[in-house]
Motif scaffolding. Structure first.
Motif, PDB file in Angstrom:
ATOM      1  N   ILE A 178     -88.861 125.269  25.410  1.00 35.36           N
ATOM      2  CA  ILE A 178     -88.644 125.358  26.854  1.00 35.36           C
ATOM      3  C   ILE A 178     -87.831 124.170  27.344  1.00 35.36           C
ATOM      4  O   ILE A 178     -86.846 124.323  28.086  1.00 35.36           O
ATOM      5  CB  ILE A 178     -90.002 125.426  27.592  1.00 35.36           C
ATOM      6  CG1 ILE A 178     -90.718 126.739  27.272  1.00 35.36           C
ATOM      7  CG2 ILE A 178     -89.797 125.290  29.108  1.00 35.36           C
ATOM      8  CD1 ILE A 178     -92.156 126.760  27.702  1.00 35.36           C
ATOM      9  N   ILE A 179     -88.231 122.957  26.928  1.00 34.25           N
ATOM     10  CA  ILE A 179     -87.524 121.753  27.370  1.00 34.25           C
ATOM     11  C   ILE A 179     -86.099 121.744  26.834  1.00 34.25           C
ATOM     12  O   ILE A 179     -85.163 121.359  27.540  1.00 34.25           O
ATOM     13  CB  ILE A 179     -88.294 120.490  26.940  1.00 34.25           C
ATOM     14  CG1 ILE A 179     -89.618 120.401  27.720  1.00 34.25           C
ATOM     15  CG2 ILE A 179     -87.459 119.230  27.184  1.00 34.25           C
ATOM     16  CD1 ILE A 179     -90.493 119.237  27.311  1.00 34.25           C
ATOM     17  N   TYR A 180     -85.927 122.192  25.595  1.00 36.95           N
ATOM     18  CA  TYR A 180     -84.580 122.210  25.011  1.00 36.95           C
ATOM     19  C   TYR A 180     -83.619 123.030  25.856  1.00 36.95           C
ATOM     20  O   TYR A 180     -82.482 122.618  26.110  1.00 36.95           O
ATOM     21  CB  TYR A 180     -84.620 122.779  23.584  1.00 36.95           C
ATOM     22  CG  TYR A 180     -83.237 123.107  23.061  1.00 36.95           C
ATOM     23  CD1 TYR A 180     -82.416 122.121  22.536  1.00 36.95           C
ATOM     24  CD2 TYR A 180     -82.726 124.405  23.149  1.00 36.95           C
ATOM     25  CE1 TYR A 180     -81.129 122.402  22.090  1.00 36.95           C
ATOM     26  CE2 TYR A 180     -81.445 124.704  22.711  1.00 36.95           C
ATOM     27  CZ  TYR A 180     -80.651 123.701  22.181  1.00 36.95           C
ATOM     28  OH  TYR A 180     -79.386 123.996  21.769  1.00 36.95           O
ATOM     29  N   GLN A 181     -84.044 124.201  26.303  1.00 33.65           N
ATOM     30  CA  GLN A 181     -83.113 125.063  27.024  1.00 33.65           C
ATOM     31  C   GLN A 181     -82.779 124.524  28.418  1.00 33.65           C
ATOM     32  O   GLN A 181     -81.728 124.862  28.970  1.00 33.65           O
ATOM     33  CB  GLN A 181     -83.664 126.491  27.134  1.00 33.65           C
ATOM     34  CG  GLN A 181     -84.860 126.635  28.052  1.00 33.65           C
ATOM     35  CD  GLN A 181     -85.221 128.088  28.307  1.00 33.65           C
ATOM     36  OE1 GLN A 181     -84.430 128.995  28.061  1.00 33.65           O
ATOM     37  NE2 GLN A 181     -86.427 128.320  28.789  1.00 33.65           N
ATOM     38  N   TYR A 182     -83.642 123.685  28.968  1.00 40.31           N
ATOM     39  CA  TYR A 182     -83.378 123.118  30.293  1.00 40.31           C
ATOM     40  C   TYR A 182     -82.430 121.918  30.256  1.00 40.31           C
ATOM     41  O   TYR A 182     -81.804 121.587  31.259  1.00 40.31           O
ATOM     42  CB  TYR A 182     -84.690 122.662  30.944  1.00 40.31           C
ATOM     43  CG  TYR A 182     -85.582 123.775  31.434  1.00 40.31           C
ATOM     44  CD1 TYR A 182     -85.061 124.984  31.873  1.00 40.31           C
ATOM     45  CD2 TYR A 182     -86.962 123.603  31.468  1.00 40.31           C
ATOM     46  CE1 TYR A 182     -85.895 125.991  32.334  1.00 40.31           C
ATOM     47  CE2 TYR A 182     -87.801 124.604  31.930  1.00 40.31           C
ATOM     48  CZ  TYR A 182     -87.263 125.799  32.360  1.00 40.31           C
ATOM     49  OH  TYR A 182     -88.091 126.785  32.822  1.00 40.31           O
ATOM     50  N   GLU A 183     -82.365 121.246  29.138  1.00 40.55           N
ATOM     51  CA  GLU A 183     -81.597 120.000  29.056  1.00 40.55           C
ATOM     52  C   GLU A 183     -80.271 120.234  28.351  1.00 40.55           C
ATOM     53  O   GLU A 183     -80.151 121.056  27.456  1.00 40.55           O
ATOM     54  CB  GLU A 183     -82.408 118.939  28.299  1.00 40.55           C
ATOM     55  CG  GLU A 183     -81.749 117.566  28.222  1.00 40.55           C
ATOM     56  CD  GLU A 183     -81.610 116.852  29.577  1.00 40.55           C
ATOM     57  OE1 GLU A 183     -81.115 115.728  29.594  1.00 40.55           O
ATOM     58  OE2 GLU A 183     -81.991 117.439  30.620  1.00 40.55           O
ATOM     59  N   GLY A 184     -79.261 119.500  28.746  1.00 40.49           N
ATOM     60  CA  GLY A 184     -77.980 119.573  28.047  1.00 40.49           C
ATOM     61  C   GLY A 184     -76.964 120.428  28.761  1.00 40.49           C
ATOM     62  O   GLY A 184     -76.901 120.448  29.984  1.00 40.49           O
ATOM     63  N   LYS A 185     -76.193 121.164  27.982  1.00 44.55           N
ATOM     64  CA  LYS A 185     -75.095 121.962  28.515  1.00 44.55           C
ATOM     65  C   LYS A 185     -75.262 123.424  28.112  1.00 44.55           C
ATOM     66  O   LYS A 185     -75.844 123.746  27.078  1.00 44.55           O
ATOM     67  CB  LYS A 185     -73.752 121.446  27.998  1.00 44.55           C
ATOM     68  CG  LYS A 185     -73.433 120.008  28.380  1.00 44.55           C
ATOM     69  CD  LYS A 185     -73.140 119.874  29.866  1.00 44.55           C
ATOM     70  CE  LYS A 185     -72.740 118.437  30.207  1.00 44.55           C
ATOM     71  NZ  LYS A 185     -72.437 118.290  31.644  1.00 44.55           N
ATOM     72  N   SER A 186     -74.712 124.284  28.939  1.00 45.49           N
ATOM     73  CA  SER A 186     -74.686 125.699  28.638  1.00 45.49           C
ATOM     74  C   SER A 186     -73.257 126.094  28.288  1.00 45.49           C
ATOM     75  O   SER A 186     -72.319 125.767  29.009  1.00 45.49           O
ATOM     76  CB  SER A 186     -75.161 126.509  29.853  1.00 45.49           C
ATOM     77  OG  SER A 186     -75.082 127.896  29.601  1.00 45.49           O
ATOM     78  N   THR A 187     -73.101 126.777  27.158  1.00 41.76           N
ATOM     79  CA  THR A 187     -71.776 127.223  26.723  1.00 41.76           C
ATOM     80  C   THR A 187     -71.488 128.593  27.314  1.00 41.76           C
ATOM     81  O   THR A 187     -72.237 129.553  27.076  1.00 41.76           O
ATOM     82  CB  THR A 187     -71.695 127.309  25.195  1.00 41.76           C
ATOM     83  OG1 THR A 187     -71.987 126.031  24.629  1.00 41.76           O
ATOM     84  CG2 THR A 187     -70.304 127.743  24.748  1.00 41.76           C
ATOM     85  N   ILE A 188     -70.422 128.689  28.093  1.00 42.50           N
ATOM     86  CA  ILE A 188     -70.032 129.956  28.688  1.00 42.50           C
ATOM     87  C   ILE A 188     -68.538 130.174  28.466  1.00 42.50           C
ATOM     88  O   ILE A 188     -67.820 129.265  28.048  1.00 42.50           O
ATOM     89  CB  ILE A 188     -70.341 130.004  30.201  1.00 42.50           C
ATOM     90  CG1 ILE A 188     -69.408 129.063  30.973  1.00 42.50           C
ATOM     91  CG2 ILE A 188     -71.806 129.676  30.474  1.00 42.50           C
ATOM     92  CD1 ILE A 188     -69.443 129.273  32.473  1.00 42.50           C
ATOM     93  N   TYR A 189     -68.084 131.388  28.753  1.00 44.94           N
ATOM     94  CA  TYR A 189     -66.654 131.703  28.733  1.00 44.94           C
ATOM     95  C   TYR A 189     -66.274 132.288  30.080  1.00 44.94           C
ATOM     96  O   TYR A 189     -66.979 133.167  30.602  1.00 44.94           O
ATOM     97  CB  TYR A 189     -66.327 132.699  27.614  1.00 44.94           C
ATOM     98  CG  TYR A 189     -66.316 132.073  26.249  1.00 44.94           C
ATOM     99  CD1 TYR A 189     -65.125 131.794  25.591  1.00 44.94           C
ATOM    100  CD2 TYR A 189     -67.512 131.733  25.615  1.00 44.94           C
ATOM    101  CE1 TYR A 189     -65.122 131.201  24.338  1.00 44.94           C
ATOM    102  CE2 TYR A 189     -67.515 131.139  24.368  1.00 44.94           C
ATOM    103  CZ  TYR A 189     -66.312 130.881  23.733  1.00 44.94           C
ATOM    104  OH  TYR A 189     -66.322 130.278  22.493  1.00 44.94           O
TER     105      TYR A 189
END
Length: 385
Positions: A178-189
Motif C-alpha cells: 500500500i505504501i509503495y503505491q502511494y510514494e514515488g512516481k506514476s508512469t503514464i503515456y
C-alpha cells in the motif's frame, strides 16, 4: 494435475480452496516457512487431496528438488520472493505463476528469464494479482478487437463497504504494498510520450453502481508490463480508487516524509525509518477485521475498429463472501491466479516462455471462469462520434 501452493496466508488459502473445487486436481500441497499455517489451511478446508509441508525458499536445492514432481507452482507469497521462485521453477522445469507486486523493474527482470524458460520447456506468467493481473488480462482480451488500440485507462480499488475515519480505508493487502503505491512516481503515456508524474495527483470523481461519489488518483506500478506489450500506445494511465478525501490525507503524510523509502532519522542513538513506524502504527488502525470490503475495477480501451473510433469498457464489482468470510480482494485475486494456473495445468495455455498476463491468458475463458466463481465482469462498447 498436481499443484504446489507456496504461501499459506490469505491468498494461498483461497487459491487452495478454489483448486480443490476442480475434480481434475489430483493433489494440492501447501508449503510455508511456518508449517503450522499450512497445516491450518489444510485442516480448515478438509480435503484428502491436501498436504502441508515446511518450505524455505532460501534452501534452493531442496526447493528445486521438491517441486520437480508438480505440474504448476503458484507463488502466493510476498513479491520480494517472485524472482527467486521464478528462477527456481524454471530451473526445475515446472510451470509457474505469481501475484506480481506493482514493481515494474521486478516484472522486467522476471520477463528476462524467457529464453531459459523456453529451453526448459516451461510456462511462467508473472503479475497475476488484480492490478496488475486481472486488469492486464482484460486489456489483452479487449485489444484483440481493435484494428488500432490507442488508449488504455485503468481504475482500480479495494475499499471497505462502509468507510471509517481516519483514512476512510481498511487494509486488504500488505501495508508495504500500500505504501509503495502511494510514494514515488506514476508512469503514464500521453499523446505517445512517456511521463513520470507524482502519485496522489490529478484526483478525479468516479462512480460505480451502489458506490459513489468516489475519487481516483495516480499511484505507482499499476501500468506494469503494458507499456512493453503495447509499445505504440498513445495514452495509458492507472489510478487507484478510494473514498473522497483519502488522497489529500495521504499526501500530507508524504509531504512529512513518512512514506519515503530512503529517509531515516536518529532517535536515541538509533537510525530508524519513519515509514516503518508508520506501517506499524497503521496496521491495527486499518485492519479490516470483520468488516466487509469490495473490489472495483474499470478498464477502458479506446481505438479504431473498421475506420470508426470505438471505446470498450470492462467493469467488475467483487463483494465480500459472507458464507466463507472471505474478503472481496482475496476472492478477486486468488480466483484469478488459480484460474490461470489451472489453464496451464490442463494444457489450455501451452506456449513456453515467460509472459505477462495480457500476452497469453485467453480473456474470454478467464471471464467465464470468474463468473462461475461469482465474480462477474461486465462489458459494454460505444462508437464515439
Amino acid at each position: 494435475m498436481r499443484i504446489f501452493v507456496l504461501g499459506a496466508g490469505l491468498m494461498g488459502k483461497e487459491v487452495t480452496r478454489d483448486l480443490i473445487r476442480n475434480p481434475n486436481v489430483e493433489q494440492v500441497v501447501v508449503g510455508d516457512l511456518d508449517i503450522s499455517r499450512a497445516e491450518q489451511v489444510c485442516m480448515q478446508l478438509q480435503d484428502n487431496r491436501l498436504q502441508a509441508v515446511y518450505m524455505d525458499t532460501a534452501d534452493e536445492s531442496n526447493f528445486i528438488n521438491f517441486i520437480k514432481d508438480f505440474d504448476v507452482v503458484i507463488n502466493a507469497t510476498v513479491y520480494t520472493l517472485n524472482k527467486a521462485v521464478a528462477k527456481m521453477a524454471i530451473q526445475a522445469g515446472v510451470h509457474g505463476v505469481d501475484l506480481g507486486g506493482n514493481v515494474n523493474d521486478l516484472a522486467k527482470e522476471i520477463l528476462a528469464l524467457d529464453q531459459e524458460a523456453k529451453q526448459n520447456g516451461t510456462t511462467y506468467i508473472t503479475e497475476l494479482g488484480v492490478a496488475p493481473g486481472l486488469t492486464n488480462i482484460l486489456v489483452g482480451h479487449g485489444a484483440k478487437t481493435f484494428d488500432e488500440l490507442q488508449s488504455i485507462h485503468l481504475r482500480v480499488g479495494g475499499i471497505p463497504k462502509e468507510p471509517e475515519p481516519p483514512l476512510e480505508y481498511n487494509q486488504v493487502y500488505s501495508m508495504d504494498g500500500i505504501i509503495y503505491q502511494y510514494e514515488g512516481k506514476s508512469t503514464i503515456y500521453r499523446n505517445g510520450q512517456q511521463q513520470e508524474i507524482p502519485t496522489l495527483s490529478e484526483v478525479e470523481d468516479i462512480y460505480f453502481e451502489r458506490f459513489g461519489p468516489l475519487e481516483a488518483f495516480h499511484t505507482a506500478g499499476g501500468t506494469s508490463t503494458l507499456p512493453y506489450t503495447f509499445p505504440t500506445i498513445k495514452n495509458l494511465d492507472y489510478k487507484t480508487i478510494r473514498y473522497p478525501g483519502h488522497a489529500k490525507k495521504i499526501k500530507l503524510l508524504s509531504e512529512l516524509h513518512l512514506l519515503r523509502d530512503d529517509y531515516y532519522v536518529e532517535l536515541d542513538g538509533q537510525m530508524i525509518r519513519p515509514r516503518d513506524v508508520l506501517a506499524k502504527v497503521l496496521e491495527p488502525i486499518l485492519d479490516l477485521g470483520d468488516k466487509e470490503d469490495v473490489v472495483l475495477v474499470r478498464v477502458i480501451l479506446e481505438g479504431i475498429v473498421a475506420g470508426e473510433t470505438v471505446s470498450r469498457e470492462y467493469e467488475l464489482l467483487a463483494e465480500f463472501d459472507r458464507e466463507h468470510k472471505v474478503t472481496a480482494m482475496a476472492r478477486a485475486t486468488a480466483y484469478s491466479i488459480s484460474v490461470v494456473a489451472q489453464m496451464i495445468g490442463s494444457g489450455l495455455i501451452h506456449q513456453k516462455g515467460v509472459f505477462a498476463p495480457e500476452q497469453i491468458v485467453p480473456g474470454d475463458v478467464h471471464i467465464d471462469e470468474m463468473a462461475k466463481r461469482g465474480v462477474h465482469i461486465k462489458e459494454k462498447s460505444l462508437i464515439n462520434n
